[in-house]
Design a protein around this motif. Structure first.
Motif, PDB file in Angstrom:
ATOM      1  N   ASN A  44       0.788  -1.210   0.000  1.00  0.00           N
ATOM      2  CA  ASN A  44       0.000   0.000   0.000  1.00  0.00           C
ATOM      3  C   ASN A  44       0.827   1.270   0.000  1.00  0.00           C
ATOM      4  OD1 ASN A  44      -2.596  -1.063  -0.054  1.00  0.00           O
ATOM      5  ND2 ASN A  44      -2.571  -1.440   2.120  1.00  0.00           N
ATOM      6  N   ASN A  45       2.117   1.187  -0.200  1.00  0.00           N
ATOM      7  CA  ASN A  45       2.993   2.348  -0.156  1.00  0.00           C
ATOM      8  C   ASN A  45       3.308   2.908  -1.535  1.00  0.00           C
ATOM      9  OD1 ASN A  45       3.383   2.437   2.755  1.00  0.00           O
ATOM     10  ND2 ASN A  45       4.314   0.436   2.443  1.00  0.00           N
ATOM     11  N   PHE A  46       3.454   2.053  -2.523  1.00  0.00           N
ATOM     12  CA  PHE A  46       3.668   2.461  -3.908  1.00  0.00           C
ATOM     13  C   PHE A  46       2.718   1.639  -4.758  1.00  0.00           C
ATOM     14  CE2 PHE A  46       7.621   3.158  -1.671  1.00  0.00           C
ATOM     15  CZ  PHE A  46       7.978   4.438  -2.071  1.00  0.00           C
ATOM     16  N   ASN A 102      19.105  -9.878  12.938  1.00  0.00           N
ATOM     17  CA  ASN A 102      20.152 -10.232  13.910  1.00  0.00           C
ATOM     18  C   ASN A 102      19.534 -10.558  15.272  1.00  0.00           C
ATOM     19  OD1 ASN A 102      22.105  -9.792  11.893  1.00  0.00           O
ATOM     20  ND2 ASN A 102      22.045  -7.604  12.317  1.00  0.00           N
ATOM     21  N   ASP A 103      18.428 -11.303  15.206  1.00  0.00           N
ATOM     22  CA  ASP A 103      17.679 -11.789  16.377  1.00  0.00           C
ATOM     23  C   ASP A 103      16.982 -10.696  17.180  1.00  0.00           C
ATOM     24  OD1 ASP A 103      18.264 -14.504  15.835  1.00  0.00           O
ATOM     25  OD2 ASP A 103      20.235 -14.265  16.772  1.00  0.00           O
ATOM     26  N   GLN A 104      16.932  -9.469  16.642  1.00  0.00           N
ATOM     27  CA  GLN A 104      16.222  -8.373  17.298  1.00  0.00           C
ATOM     28  C   GLN A 104      14.897  -8.127  16.574  1.00  0.00           C
ATOM     29  OE1 GLN A 104      17.347  -6.843  20.147  1.00  0.00           O
ATOM     30  NE2 GLN A 104      18.899  -8.454  19.991  1.00  0.00           N
ATOM     31  N   PRO A 105      13.770  -8.091  17.302  1.00  0.00           N
ATOM     32  CA  PRO A 105      12.479  -7.837  16.635  1.00  0.00           C
ATOM     33  C   PRO A 105      12.409  -6.394  16.125  1.00  0.00           C
ATOM     34  CG  PRO A 105      12.197  -7.884  19.013  1.00  0.00           C
ATOM     35  CD  PRO A 105      13.624  -8.247  18.755  1.00  0.00           C
ATOM     36  N   ILE A 106      11.854  -6.243  14.917  1.00  0.00           N
ATOM     37  CA  ILE A 106      11.717  -4.932  14.281  1.00  0.00           C
ATOM     38  C   ILE A 106      10.265  -4.757  13.851  1.00  0.00           C
ATOM     39  CG2 ILE A 106      12.445  -3.450  12.372  1.00  0.00           C
ATOM     40  CD1 ILE A 106      14.823  -4.078  14.091  1.00  0.00           C
ATOM     41  N   GLN A 107       9.640  -3.685  14.300  1.00  0.00           N
ATOM     42  CA  GLN A 107       8.268  -3.359  13.859  1.00  0.00           C
ATOM     43  C   GLN A 107       8.326  -2.751  12.466  1.00  0.00           C
ATOM     44  OE1 GLN A 107       5.732  -4.596  14.916  1.00  0.00           O
ATOM     45  NE2 GLN A 107       4.824  -3.526  16.617  1.00  0.00           N
ATOM     46  N   GLU A 108       7.454  -3.172  11.602  1.00  0.00           N
ATOM     47  CA  GLU A 108       7.355  -2.622  10.252  1.00  0.00           C
ATOM     48  C   GLU A 108       5.996  -1.932  10.119  1.00  0.00           C
ATOM     49  OE1 GLU A 108       9.519  -5.308   7.141  1.00  0.00           O
ATOM     50  OE2 GLU A 108       8.334  -6.566   8.503  1.00  0.00           O
ATOM     51  N   ASN A 109       5.919  -0.693  10.536  1.00  0.00           N
ATOM     52  CA  ASN A 109       4.648   0.029  10.554  1.00  0.00           C
ATOM     53  C   ASN A 109       4.106   0.336   9.165  1.00  0.00           C
ATOM     54  OD1 ASN A 109       4.734  -0.017  13.332  1.00  0.00           O
ATOM     55  ND2 ASN A 109       5.860   1.910  13.448  1.00  0.00           N
ATOM     56  N   TYR A 110       4.905   0.192   8.147  1.00  0.00           N
ATOM     57  CA  TYR A 110       4.472   0.455   6.780  1.00  0.00           C
ATOM     58  C   TYR A 110       3.724  -0.733   6.179  1.00  0.00           C
ATOM     59  CZ  TYR A 110       8.882  -1.985   6.105  1.00  0.00           C
ATOM     60  OH  TYR A 110       9.908  -2.888   6.182  1.00  0.00           O
ATOM     61  N   HIS A 133      25.885  -7.798  -1.213  1.00  0.00           N
ATOM     62  CA  HIS A 133      24.491  -8.080  -1.545  1.00  0.00           C
ATOM     63  C   HIS A 133      23.553  -7.478  -0.505  1.00  0.00           C
ATOM     64  CE1 HIS A 133      26.650 -11.152  -3.798  1.00  0.00           C
ATOM     65  NE2 HIS A 133      25.577 -11.301  -4.549  1.00  0.00           N
ATOM     66  N   VAL A 134      22.272  -7.401  -0.860  1.00  0.00           N
ATOM     67  CA  VAL A 134      21.214  -7.025   0.079  1.00  0.00           C
ATOM     68  C   VAL A 134      20.078  -8.037  -0.049  1.00  0.00           C
ATOM     69  CG1 VAL A 134      21.747  -4.545   0.166  1.00  0.00           C
ATOM     70  CG2 VAL A 134      20.149  -5.405  -1.576  1.00  0.00           C
ATOM     71  N   PHE A 135      19.258  -8.101   0.980  1.00  0.00           N
ATOM     72  CA  PHE A 135      18.061  -8.936   1.003  1.00  0.00           C
ATOM     73  C   PHE A 135      16.881  -7.979   0.929  1.00  0.00           C
ATOM     74  CE2 PHE A 135      14.629 -11.247   3.092  1.00  0.00           C
ATOM     75  CZ  PHE A 135      14.754 -12.526   2.572  1.00  0.00           C
ATOM     76  N   VAL A 136      16.007  -8.146  -0.074  1.00  0.00           N
ATOM     77  CA  VAL A 136      14.900  -7.212  -0.305  1.00  0.00           C
ATOM     78  C   VAL A 136      13.556  -7.915  -0.227  1.00  0.00           C
ATOM     79  CG1 VAL A 136      16.310  -5.669  -1.742  1.00  0.00           C
ATOM     80  CG2 VAL A 136      14.979  -7.484  -2.832  1.00  0.00           C
ATOM     81  N   LEU A 137      12.544  -7.173   0.215  1.00  0.00           N
ATOM     82  CA  LEU A 137      11.166  -7.657   0.219  1.00  0.00           C
ATOM     83  C   LEU A 137      10.258  -6.566  -0.322  1.00  0.00           C
ATOM     84  CD1 LEU A 137      10.932  -9.309   3.774  1.00  0.00           C
ATOM     85  CD2 LEU A 137      11.208 -10.482   1.577  1.00  0.00           C
ATOM     86  N   GLY A 138       9.178  -6.984  -0.965  1.00  0.00           N
ATOM     87  CA  GLY A 138       8.134  -6.044  -1.340  1.00  0.00           C
ATOM     88  C   GLY A 138       7.263  -5.756  -0.136  1.00  0.00           C
ATOM     89  N   ASP A 139       6.633  -4.589  -0.109  1.00  0.00           N
ATOM     90  CA  ASP A 139       5.748  -4.247   1.011  1.00  0.00           C
ATOM     91  C   ASP A 139       4.445  -5.036   0.967  1.00  0.00           C
ATOM     92  OD1 ASP A 139       7.687  -2.480   1.772  1.00  0.00           O
ATOM     93  OD2 ASP A 139       6.543  -0.673   1.299  1.00  0.00           O
ATOM     94  N   ASN A 140       4.060  -5.506  -0.208  1.00  0.00           N
ATOM     95  CA  ASN A 140       2.876  -6.347  -0.371  1.00  0.00           C
ATOM     96  C   ASN A 140       3.363  -7.798  -0.351  1.00  0.00           C
ATOM     97  OD1 ASN A 140       0.535  -7.648  -1.095  1.00  0.00           O
ATOM     98  ND2 ASN A 140       0.256  -6.540  -3.011  1.00  0.00           N
TER      99      ASN A 140
END
Length: 185
Positions: A44-46, A102-110, A133-140
């Motif tokens: 829902n962001n783009f 890295n075993d730390q929880p991260i909130q993804e408010n988007y 390299h990077v690891f990428v995900l789509g917001d949907n």
């Protein structure tokens, strides 16, 4: 005015116009690119049809950062828009709809959708994001071809075109600085 002064003014105007065009071309080729969003992998962001300006300079002077929205060459024919979730050395996994870096929880408010559990080792056979390299995900997350897919996998930093910096269309969603950690607020 005589004809020599008119000719001189016309030549000055033409020189100025040529210099301006060269500067615009150099900026376009080396510093910025336009990108049209195609598909719903970042909703829902783009959204499909959004028009963006991508900063090519960003990663010439710094490394991609977690949560940057980037454009990259997915293959010889397609460029994708995705969010950087992991940078080199990061260990990424999802459990119970929570991102762990890295075993730390991260909130993804988007995000507005559930992300199914996974580990990078299950998907790609590696515990950490490899160097370069990077690891990428789509917001949907339910409709995104991203690093969870072997066809995309870890994205080489050299394949990144740049960081999304401006959304200029649609006008009602005009936004500067649309990429990065402010998405977590």
């Amino acid at each position: 005015m005589n004809s020599k002064s008119i000719l001189r003014e016309v030549l000055d105007f033409v020189k100025t116009l040529i210099i301006f065009m060269v500067i615009v071309i150099l900026l376009r080729v080396f510093l910025f690119a336009n990108f049209n969003v195609s598909g719903e992998s970042m909703a829902n962001n783009f959204h499909d049809g959004d028009k963006l300006i991508v900063s090519k300079l960003s990663y010439l002077i710094s490394d991609p950062e977690r949560f940057d929205v980037i454009i990259f060459h997915a293959n010889n024919k397609q460029d994708f828009i995705k969010r950087v979730i992991g940078v080199p050395g990061d260990k990424i996994h999802y459990k119970d709809n929570m991102l762990y870096v890295n075993d730390q929880p991260i909130q993804e408010n988007y995000l507005e959708q559930v992300t199914l559990d996974f580990t990078m080792n299950e998907l790609l056979g590696s515990e950490t994001v490899p160097e370069g390299h990077v690891f990428v995900l789509g917001d949907n997350r339910t409709n995104s071809q991203d690093s969870r897919s072997p066809q995309v996998g870890f994205v080489p930093i050299d394949n990144i075109i740049g960081k999304v910096s401006v959304r200029y269309l649609p006008y009602d969603k005009f936004d500067i600085g649309v990429s990065g950690n402010q998405a977590l607020k």
